[in-house]
Design a protein around this motif. Sequence first.
Motif, PDB file in Angstrom:
ATOM      1  N   ASN A   1      82.357   3.812  26.849  1.00 60.52           N
ATOM      2  CA  ASN A   1      80.955   3.389  26.853  1.00 60.52           C
ATOM      3  C   ASN A   1      80.201   4.207  27.896  1.00 60.52           C
ATOM      4  OD1 ASN A   1      81.246   1.252  24.916  1.00 60.52           O
ATOM      5  ND2 ASN A   1      82.259   0.048  26.493  1.00 60.52           N
ATOM      6  N   SER A   2      79.966   5.452  27.608  1.00 59.45           N
ATOM      7  CA  SER A   2      79.331   6.344  28.570  1.00 59.45           C
ATOM      8  C   SER A   2      77.842   6.068  28.670  1.00 59.45           C
ATOM      9  CB  SER A   2      79.543   7.801  28.169  1.00 59.45           C
ATOM     10  OG  SER A   2      78.842   8.663  29.031  1.00 59.45           O
ATOM     11  N   ALA A   3      77.363   6.009  29.902  1.00 59.94           N
ATOM     12  CA  ALA A   3      75.932   5.808  30.113  1.00 59.94           C
ATOM     13  C   ALA A   3      75.145   7.049  29.739  1.00 59.94           C
ATOM     14  CB  ALA A   3      75.668   5.442  31.569  1.00 59.94           C
ATOM     15  N   LYS A   4      75.810   8.189  29.716  1.00 61.97           N
ATOM     16  CA  LYS A   4      75.127   9.442  29.401  1.00 61.97           C
ATOM     17  C   LYS A   4      74.969   9.650  27.894  1.00 61.97           C
ATOM     18  CE  LYS A   4      76.783  11.716  33.608  1.00 61.97           C
ATOM     19  NZ  LYS A   4      77.589  12.825  34.168  1.00 61.97           N
ATOM     20  N   VAL A   5      75.946   9.182  27.138  1.00 66.36           N
ATOM     21  CA  VAL A   5      75.900   9.352  25.688  1.00 66.36           C
ATOM     22  C   VAL A   5      76.157   7.992  25.033  1.00 66.36           C
ATOM     23  CG1 VAL A   5      76.816  10.577  23.690  1.00 66.36           C
ATOM     24  CG2 VAL A   5      76.794  11.699  25.926  1.00 66.36           C
ATOM     25  N   ARG A   6      75.088   7.308  24.671  1.00 65.12           N
ATOM     26  CA  ARG A   6      75.219   5.990  24.067  1.00 65.12           C
ATOM     27  C   ARG A   6      75.705   6.100  22.624  1.00 65.12           C
ATOM     28  NH1 ARG A   6      75.490   1.852  27.604  1.00 65.12           N
ATOM     29  NH2 ARG A   6      73.927   2.098  29.244  1.00 65.12           N
ATOM     30  N   GLN A   7      76.640   5.238  22.286  1.00 70.15           N
ATOM     31  CA  GLN A   7      77.123   5.179  20.917  1.00 70.15           C
ATOM     32  C   GLN A   7      76.085   4.482  20.036  1.00 70.15           C
ATOM     33  OE1 GLN A   7      80.058   6.339  19.541  1.00 70.15           O
ATOM     34  NE2 GLN A   7      80.443   7.373  21.491  1.00 70.15           N
TER      35      GLN A   7
ATOM     36  N   GLY B   1      88.971 -12.475  22.622  1.00 65.42           N
ATOM     37  CA  GLY B   1      89.826 -12.056  23.724  1.00 65.42           C
ATOM     38  C   GLY B   1      90.784 -10.932  23.380  1.00 65.42           C
ATOM     39  N   GLY B   2      91.234 -10.878  22.117  1.00 64.37           N
ATOM     40  CA  GLY B   2      92.227  -9.877  21.758  1.00 64.37           C
ATOM     41  C   GLY B   2      91.691  -8.674  21.038  1.00 64.37           C
ATOM     42  N   LEU B   3      90.712  -8.885  20.148  1.00 61.89           N
ATOM     43  CA  LEU B   3      90.260  -7.795  19.284  1.00 61.89           C
ATOM     44  C   LEU B   3      88.941  -7.175  19.724  1.00 61.89           C
ATOM     45  CD1 LEU B   3      91.136  -9.391  15.812  1.00 61.89           C
ATOM     46  CD2 LEU B   3      92.588  -7.983  17.302  1.00 61.89           C
ATOM     47  N   MET B   4      87.978  -8.003  20.124  1.00 62.43           N
ATOM     48  CA  MET B   4      86.652  -7.469  20.442  1.00 62.43           C
ATOM     49  C   MET B   4      86.496  -7.106  21.917  1.00 62.43           C
ATOM     50  SD  MET B   4      84.186  -9.845  18.048  1.00 62.43           S
ATOM     51  CE  MET B   4      82.752  -8.880  18.482  1.00 62.43           C
ATOM     52  N   ARG B   5      87.028  -7.928  22.786  1.00 66.25           N
ATOM     53  CA  ARG B   5      87.046  -7.679  24.221  1.00 66.25           C
ATOM     54  C   ARG B   5      85.683  -7.278  24.773  1.00 66.25           C
ATOM     55  NH1 ARG B   5      92.896  -4.625  25.159  1.00 66.25           N
ATOM     56  NH2 ARG B   5      94.175  -6.353  24.384  1.00 66.25           N
ATOM     57  N   GLU B   6      85.558  -6.000  25.201  1.00 67.31           N
ATOM     58  CA  GLU B   6      84.340  -5.551  25.881  1.00 67.31           C
ATOM     59  C   GLU B   6      83.118  -5.590  24.980  1.00 67.31           C
ATOM     60  OE1 GLU B   6      85.527  -2.242  23.462  1.00 67.31           O
ATOM     61  OE2 GLU B   6      86.698  -3.498  24.821  1.00 67.31           O
ATOM     62  N   GLN B   7      83.305  -5.617  23.661  1.00 68.63           N
ATOM     63  CA  GLN B   7      82.162  -5.647  22.755  1.00 68.63           C
ATOM     64  C   GLN B   7      81.410  -6.968  22.840  1.00 68.63           C
ATOM     65  OE1 GLN B   7      84.106  -4.477  18.985  1.00 68.63           O
ATOM     66  NE2 GLN B   7      82.810  -2.656  19.069  1.00 68.63           N
ATOM     67  N   VAL B   8      82.116  -8.042  23.178  1.00 72.37           N
ATOM     68  CA  VAL B   8      81.456  -9.328  23.360  1.00 72.37           C
ATOM     69  C   VAL B   8      80.452  -9.231  24.504  1.00 72.37           C
ATOM     70  CG1 VAL B   8      81.807 -11.745  23.992  1.00 72.37           C
ATOM     71  CG2 VAL B   8      83.415 -10.619  22.449  1.00 72.37           C
ATOM     72  N   CYS B   9      80.869  -8.603  25.605  1.00 71.87           N
ATOM     73  CA  CYS B   9      79.996  -8.468  26.772  1.00 71.87           C
ATOM     74  C   CYS B   9      78.846  -7.506  26.502  1.00 71.87           C
ATOM     75  CB  CYS B   9      80.792  -7.980  27.980  1.00 71.87           C
ATOM     76  SG  CYS B   9      82.227  -9.004  28.391  1.00 71.87           S
TER      77      CYS B   9
END
Length: 525
Positions: free
Chosen positions: A22-28, A226-234
Amino acid sequence: MTVISKLDRETEIERLEASPVNSAKVRQPLYAPRKKIFPKRATGAFRRFKWIVMLITLGIYYLTPWLRWDRGPFAPDQAVLIDMANRRFYFFFIEIWPQEFFIVAGLLVMAGVGLFLITSAVGRAWCGYTCPQTVWVDLFLVVERAIEGDRNARMKLDAGPWTVDKVIKRVAKHSVWLAIAVATGGAWIFYFADAPTLFVDVFTGQAAPIAYITVAVLTATTYTFGGLMREQVCTYMCPWPRIQAAMLDENSLTVTYNDWRGEPRSRHAKKAAAAGQSVGDCVDCNACVAVCPMGIDIRDGQQLECITCALCIDACDGVMDKLGRERGLISYATLADYNANMAVATAGGTSAIDPTRVRDAGGKLSDRLAHFHIRKIFRPRTLVYFAAWSLVGVGLLYALLTRDRLEVNVLHDRNPLFVTLSDGGIRNGYTVKLLNKIPEPRTIIVTLQGLKGAEMSVVGIDQPADRSFAVKVEPDKLTTLKVYVRQPAEHIEGKVQSFRFVIEDKSSYETDSYDAQFEGPETRR
């Protein structure tokens, strides 16, 4: 893959080939496929603190329904219980009735203001340490590392072909994850019924359908989030990363890469120094990137994905220890201190960063540098939040300590409003409700005050009419009485007269009253 870069004859620093997902320079793009993150296990003070918080929070969640609290024979003995059937909320020695739900609302207000207070003081500490998403992701990562190994092993396994070993490890990992998810859903339903009884009912198929539905829903969400999405929830589901900016100011503590000290980076500091080049403390080892559960590079600056878990601080401090340099290249710092130190490193912004400016002749960090002090937390913003939080808390405590445990409510009969008796007297009917809010039976004295010459009779109590009656009320329940009040003709003074029902518990000296109206014909002359 790792590359070993020799910085000097005594120290070897492992350089990890880690790039920020999740780069701040190049947003997905918003709907780009998820790139997996394989965070490396960190060691250090903040990681130990996270272990402690995780154990405490999970312990509270899973064990609380099983705690007992003796409330006597007429109330449940579960310490924390949301009794939907009887519309009660029990919390150890506190019992909350539906009409006292303002206490729960007040607690939610305190939680909200407390979140503002914490964020304004130490950034997203809630997100980094105590948010359920963070805690369960940490727990799932513990399982993943135990079965598949640390970062390199997991990356190799994920990229490799599907072998028997890979299938076994994946099945084992997901099975444990599902078991944790089921336990999470199961623990939740135990807050709404007697835990031991419901536990047996669930496993014998005798529980209500809603119990199984709740477990299924929470199992699915816990496993998925908790297992599959992880950081995407945040990043995509939680609104707090976008709201928190309003809570921060230049004196809020946030995890910060101190580029006034670390830049310019070099993987070969000794060679660069020998060539007369300016070299910062950052050796570009990517340790901070490798341990980040959000897949960011803190060296890119503040980012909404950063949950301030401080694992990058632990990773960087470990590298600085190996190099024999001061800790704190990545640290909790305020924007005010960062700007002050950046001004020192850039000569007030007139030149590029020169790390030699932040050190004295002996090579130690200069005394001119700004450092965080605890007094910086106590500033108008945080004091206002704390005052509001305390005010709500004191108000709730006062309401809790002074609330009535005995209440009376009266409804006047509407049809007819009054009845004229054969002797000329007037009779009014009332529904009197006595609320006993303690789990013990009581004998309540109901007394008529005012209304000259009047007497009352209670349906179901075989006693002559009088101005006072003793009524037995059940524990922790509402008792309804049908009461008739009669006033002789010679004492009737007007169409509407005021009087009062007074109730009293002689053993506890608790009293309550209700002002009622006595209806009659026009005033007789």
